[in-house]
Design a protein around this motif. Structure first.
Motif, PDB file in Angstrom:
ATOM      1  N   ILE A 199       4.520  16.048  13.987  1.00  0.00           N
ATOM      2  CA  ILE A 199       3.773  15.720  15.203  1.00  0.00           C
ATOM      3  C   ILE A 199       2.864  14.508  15.069  1.00  0.00           C
ATOM      4  O   ILE A 199       2.160  14.175  16.011  1.00  0.00           O
ATOM      5  N   GLN A 200       2.868  13.846  13.926  1.00  0.00           N
ATOM      6  CA  GLN A 200       2.015  12.666  13.741  1.00  0.00           C
ATOM      7  C   GLN A 200       2.830  11.557  13.079  1.00  0.00           C
ATOM      8  O   GLN A 200       3.780  11.833  12.365  1.00  0.00           O
ATOM      9  N   GLY A 201       2.433  10.313  13.314  1.00  0.00           N
ATOM     10  CA  GLY A 201       3.059   9.225  12.565  1.00  0.00           C
ATOM     11  C   GLY A 201       3.367   7.990  13.382  1.00  0.00           C
ATOM     12  O   GLY A 201       3.660   6.946  12.821  1.00  0.00           O
ATOM     13  N   ASN A 202       3.325   8.088  14.698  1.00  0.00           N
ATOM     14  CA  ASN A 202       3.464   6.881  15.509  1.00  0.00           C
ATOM     15  C   ASN A 202       2.605   7.048  16.765  1.00  0.00           C
ATOM     16  O   ASN A 202       2.014   8.108  16.997  1.00  0.00           O
ATOM     17  N   PRO A 203       2.502   6.013  17.581  1.00  0.00           N
ATOM     18  CA  PRO A 203       1.606   6.105  18.743  1.00  0.00           C
ATOM     19  C   PRO A 203       1.951   7.239  19.714  1.00  0.00           C
ATOM     20  O   PRO A 203       1.062   7.745  20.388  1.00  0.00           O
ATOM     21  N   PHE A 234      -1.872  -7.276  -9.950  1.00  0.00           N
ATOM     22  CA  PHE A 234      -3.312  -7.522 -10.029  1.00  0.00           C
ATOM     23  C   PHE A 234      -3.939  -6.692 -11.152  1.00  0.00           C
ATOM     24  O   PHE A 234      -3.674  -5.486 -11.250  1.00  0.00           O
ATOM     25  N   PRO A 235      -4.791  -7.321 -11.993  1.00  0.00           N
ATOM     26  CA  PRO A 235      -5.534  -6.542 -12.988  1.00  0.00           C
ATOM     27  C   PRO A 235      -6.354  -5.442 -12.284  1.00  0.00           C
ATOM     28  O   PRO A 235      -6.847  -5.655 -11.172  1.00  0.00           O
ATOM     29  N   GLY A 236      -6.451  -4.296 -12.922  1.00  0.00           N
ATOM     30  CA  GLY A 236      -7.226  -3.207 -12.331  1.00  0.00           C
ATOM     31  C   GLY A 236      -6.419  -2.309 -11.420  1.00  0.00           C
ATOM     32  O   GLY A 236      -6.959  -1.379 -10.833  1.00  0.00           O
ATOM     33  N   THR A 237      -5.111  -2.594 -11.275  1.00  0.00           N
ATOM     34  CA  THR A 237      -4.262  -1.748 -10.437  1.00  0.00           C
ATOM     35  C   THR A 237      -3.193  -1.087 -11.299  1.00  0.00           C
ATOM     36  O   THR A 237      -3.070  -1.381 -12.483  1.00  0.00           O
ATOM     37  N   GLY A 238      -2.417  -0.192 -10.697  1.00  0.00           N
ATOM     38  CA  GLY A 238      -1.384   0.540 -11.420  1.00  0.00           C
ATOM     39  C   GLY A 238      -1.797   1.986 -11.625  1.00  0.00           C
ATOM     40  O   GLY A 238      -2.943   2.365 -11.355  1.00  0.00           O
ATOM     41  N   ALA A 239      -0.848   2.768 -12.120  1.00  0.00           N
ATOM     42  CA  ALA A 239      -1.013   4.228 -12.158  1.00  0.00           C
ATOM     43  C   ALA A 239      -2.316   4.665 -12.830  1.00  0.00           C
ATOM     44  O   ALA A 239      -2.998   5.559 -12.346  1.00  0.00           O
ATOM     45  N   GLY A 240      -2.687   4.028 -13.934  1.00  0.00           N
ATOM     46  CA  GLY A 240      -3.866   4.456 -14.674  1.00  0.00           C
ATOM     47  C   GLY A 240      -5.171   4.248 -13.925  1.00  0.00           C
ATOM     48  O   GLY A 240      -6.209   4.782 -14.334  1.00  0.00           O
ATOM     49  N   HIS A 241      -5.129   3.474 -12.860  1.00  0.00           N
ATOM     50  CA  HIS A 241      -6.348   3.164 -12.116  1.00  0.00           C
ATOM     51  C   HIS A 241      -6.505   3.975 -10.838  1.00  0.00           C
ATOM     52  O   HIS A 241      -7.559   3.968 -10.224  1.00  0.00           O
ATOM     53  N   LEU A 242      -5.436   4.665 -10.433  1.00  0.00           N
ATOM     54  CA  LEU A 242      -5.457   5.358  -9.141  1.00  0.00           C
ATOM     55  C   LEU A 242      -6.422   6.532  -9.146  1.00  0.00           C
ATOM     56  O   LEU A 242      -6.369   7.394 -10.016  1.00  0.00           O
ATOM     57  N   VAL A 243      -7.304   6.547  -8.171  1.00  0.00           N
ATOM     58  CA  VAL A 243      -8.263   7.630  -8.011  1.00  0.00           C
ATOM     59  C   VAL A 243      -7.905   8.454  -6.782  1.00  0.00           C
ATOM     60  O   VAL A 243      -8.083   9.661  -6.739  1.00  0.00           O
ATOM     61  N   LEU A 244      -7.367   7.789  -5.755  1.00  0.00           N
ATOM     62  CA  LEU A 244      -7.040   8.482  -4.512  1.00  0.00           C
ATOM     63  C   LEU A 244      -5.823   7.831  -3.868  1.00  0.00           C
ATOM     64  O   LEU A 244      -5.764   6.613  -3.742  1.00  0.00           O
ATOM     65  N   GLN A 245      -4.856   8.652  -3.502  1.00  0.00           N
ATOM     66  CA  GLN A 245      -3.740   8.201  -2.685  1.00  0.00           C
ATOM     67  C   GLN A 245      -3.839   8.951  -1.366  1.00  0.00           C
ATOM     68  O   GLN A 245      -3.434  10.097  -1.267  1.00  0.00           O
ATOM     69  N   ALA A 246      -4.404   8.316  -0.366  1.00  0.00           N
ATOM     70  CA  ALA A 246      -4.616   8.983   0.913  1.00  0.00           C
ATOM     71  C   ALA A 246      -3.320   8.999   1.719  1.00  0.00           C
ATOM     72  O   ALA A 246      -2.458   8.160   1.499  1.00  0.00           O
ATOM     73  N   PRO A 247      -3.184   9.946   2.628  1.00  0.00           N
ATOM     74  CA  PRO A 247      -1.935  10.065   3.376  1.00  0.00           C
ATOM     75  C   PRO A 247      -1.857   9.158   4.597  1.00  0.00           C
ATOM     76  O   PRO A 247      -0.831   9.097   5.247  1.00  0.00           O
ATOM     77  N   ASP A 248      -2.939   8.465   4.931  1.00  0.00           N
ATOM     78  CA  ASP A 248      -2.968   7.733   6.196  1.00  0.00           C
ATOM     79  C   ASP A 248      -2.691   6.249   6.019  1.00  0.00           C
ATOM     80  O   ASP A 248      -3.036   5.642   5.010  1.00  0.00           O
ATOM     81  N   LEU A 249      -2.087   5.687   7.038  1.00  0.00           N
ATOM     82  CA  LEU A 249      -1.809   4.257   7.052  1.00  0.00           C
ATOM     83  C   LEU A 249      -3.104   3.483   7.254  1.00  0.00           C
ATOM     84  O   LEU A 249      -3.950   3.878   8.065  1.00  0.00           O
ATOM     85  N   ASN A 250      -3.252   2.363   6.543  1.00  0.00           N
ATOM     86  CA  ASN A 250      -4.416   1.491   6.751  1.00  0.00           C
ATOM     87  C   ASN A 250      -4.531   1.123   8.234  1.00  0.00           C
ATOM     88  O   ASN A 250      -5.623   1.073   8.791  1.00  0.00           O
TER      89      ASN A 250
END
Ligand code: MN
Ligand code: MG
Length: 621
Positions: free
Chosen positions: A64-68, A536-552
């Protein structure tokens, strides 16, 4: 002589992650999209049913969610008991046998969810969500009693047990809407609790698992738990989803315990049908009846069927859209198209990307403001809550694809299409943790877009290469810094460290204090950057703190809806370090750019450029 055992061919069909795509339509671009839509899947379903004597159809959630269209239905007063929800009406037409809920079903709150599903003429099951009083939010399992035809034409009663499971992270991702109302249980734990009794009552057990596939060792509470679920005894088939990928297929090649060709997880047949109606999942089972009357899975075959094929950059439809399915959602689809022309709010200042590479601007300020507004509450309950929160954004449309590829939104009403233009990629919000050194290197890598500028007054020197990849230039809000263009690039355009002695980032401060290597920060960004896009330095799996489900993009829409009027005035994030003698930096714009020069007194029009661009110059003193 003994009779040959009865053999029943049973075909299970799966849709998943439909996200309101009944139509093959891109609401943001305002055009047909032949790669998505339940209406085309419906034709695949009809074909798959015509080929088989016995079929069952399941949906795996994120409906029920995901587009306008989904956002439109969640507006006050749009969902009525009389008409019901257009997605559910379309699904009713297709005769689903059972479904589970996905994490996005909770984006509009529990009350809306219950009202949306009320009109469904098929059962929803979910075994790992409990209400505050300890009950189950919906039935954990259902037993489908079906009459099937065996290969000799004889009828048999078959009992198919179905269990539903969803990512337990819903209470984190939708904390504001679910806090105190529901709690979740680990997917594997919930299955261990319910499958044995279901198994005892049924001939076959199907798990509808709104969760992806990961070979990470089991720790409990996994978001992508389908492979671990396969180890629970008594499950015959796993229908997967959530990850928006295709299985079987190369998406999951090389994982221990996963057969990405045959379509098995720990030996259990499993399927994942892409997203937005890109594919239909099929699991063909041959069931053989034993002497004791029980049914065994003698063999199986797993398949995914796409609704389109690629021909270079083009998508070629493989099936026609089902007109009756389109008609089922037509009134609300049309109303959504009209609604998208309406403002979601307004902006007090013009928002454009003509000057995004000259210093931070309103466009990136709005993106960063919205990202911070969204991410901050999600982080409060985590162990990282004490760290300073920054936000990174890059201009996606800053001339890289031609003279029309700029954002140019005048002050005044802001509609959904404008927001989509501002944030054209369907990225999701992520947060990474970096130290002070990584933060500095992140900015250095961003600066790879700029040419080195010689201290030559008078002559226009190009600031960037023609059609430079501006999506690789991040502005990080929450900091202040200068970029010294007299220095060579430290990183090249591919993100390789090429001049370890060179530094362009100078005077890097956070809240008035110089950033040191020992500092730690959180940076809100998108999944592309967080997963290592651009290196980019500072990115990649070891740096991930949150993977949110919502589109920017959705986050920006929500931010504007909530604030009604935004005024993304450029905060002083960064500037070019002045040269001792003034230099002239040439850059590409278009004819419209000239209308904004009053706000940029150091910029002047230089003349016609190539390929339809107009050349402008920034005098840097
Ligand atoms: Mn989904
Ligand atoms: Mg999902």
């Amino acid at each position: 002589m003994t009779a040959a055992p009865s053999v029943v061919a049973l075909r299970l069909l799966e849709t998943s992650d439909l996200h309101m795509f009944v139509y093959g339509y891109d609401y943001y671009q305002g055009r047909q999209d032949d790669t998505v839509g339940l209406a085309r899947v419906a034709t695949l379903i009809a074909q798959a049913r015509a080929e088989a004597a016995n079929t069952l159809l399941f949906d795996n959630g994120d409906i029920i969610q995901g587009n306008p269209l989904g956002d439109y239905m969640a507006l006050s007063g749009k969902l009525t008991d009389r008409d019901g929800h257009p997605m559910v009406r379309a699904m009713n037409l297709l005769g689903y046998d059972a479904a589970t809920v996905g994490n996005h079903e909770f984006n509009y709150g529990l009350d809306f969810l219950h009202r949306a599903l009320r009109g469904a003429r098929f059962p929803f099951v979910c075994a790992n969500i409990e209400t505050a009083d300890g009950g189950s939010l919906m039935p954990p399992t259902v037993v489908l009693e079906r009459t099937v035809t065996d290969q000799a034409g004889a009828f048999h009663a078959l009992r198919v047990g179905v269990i539903g499971l969803v990512t337990p992270q819903i209470t984190v991702w939708d904390k504001a809407r679910l806090d105190g109302q529901v709690d979740t249980i680990d997917i594997v734990d919930a299955a261990r609790r319910h499958v044995p009794s279901l198994r005892a009552r049924c001939d076959l057990v199907v798990a509808l698992c709104h969760s992806g596939i990961s070979a990470q060792p089991r720790g409990g509470g996994e978001e992508n738990a389908s492979l671990h679920l396969a180890a629970v005894p008594g499950i015959d088939v796993i229908l997967c989803g959530h990850a928006h990928r295709v299985f079987p297929g190369p998406d999951y090649e090389g994982l221990a315990g996963v057969d990405a060709v045959r379509g098995t997880l720990g030996g259990v047949p499993a399927v994942m049908p892409g997203y937005w109606g890109s594919h239909l999942g099929l699991v063909d089972l041959l069931l053989r009846r034993d002497h004791d009357g029980s049914w065994q899975v003698a063999s199986f075959q797993v398949e995914v069927r796409p609704i389109f094929r690629r021909d270079g950059r083009d998508a070629v439809p493989l099936v026609a859209a089902d007109a009756s399915v389109l008609a089922a959602a037509a009134p609300e689809h049309q109303a959504t198209l009209r609604w998208m022309e309406q403002p979601v709010g307004s902006t007090a200042v013009p928002i454009n990307t003509y000057f995004s590479l000259l210093g931070n601007d309103a466009a990136l300020t709005l993106v960063n403001d919205a990202q911070l507004w969204y991410a901050r509450p999600l982080l409060t309950a985590t162990s990282h809550a004490h760290l300073p929160l920054l936000s990174a954004a890059s201009p996606f449309k800053a001339g890289g694809a031609g003279p029309d590829s700029f954002v140019d939104i005048p002050a005044g009403p802001l509609d959904m299409k404008a927001v989509a233009n501002l944030y054209m990629f369907a990225n999701t919000v992520c947060v990474v943790k970096v130290d002070g050194d990584e933060l500095r290197e992140w900015l250095e890598r961003s600066c790879a877009i700029f040419n080195r500028i010689e201290p030559m007054p008078g002559i226009a020197q190009p600031l960037v290469a023609p059609r430079a990849a501006s999506y690789l230039f991040d502005t990080i809000a929450g900091l202040s810094y200068e970029i010294d263009l007299s220095q060579p690039r430290r990183y090249d355009s591919k993100g390789r460290l090429v001049r370890p002695d060179a530094r362009r980032i100078v005077s890097l401060f956070h809240e008035g204090r110089a950033v040191t290597p020992a500092d730690s920060f959180l940076v809100v960004t998108n999944n592309y950057r967080a997963d290592g896009g651009g290196g980019f330095p500072g990115t990649g799996a070891g740096h991930l703190v949150l993977q949110a489900p919502d589109l920017n993009r959705d986050v920006i829409v929500r931010y504007v809806l909530q604030h009604r009027q935004v005024a993304p005035v450029a905060a002083p994030v960064w500037r070019f370090r002045p040269f001792a003698t003034p230099v002239l930096l040439g850059f590409d714009g278009n004819a419209e750019t000239a209308r904004h020069l009053a706000a940029h007194p150091a910029v002047s029009r230089l003349g016609e450029g190539s390929g339809g661009f107009v050349r402008y110059g920034l005098t840097l003193a």
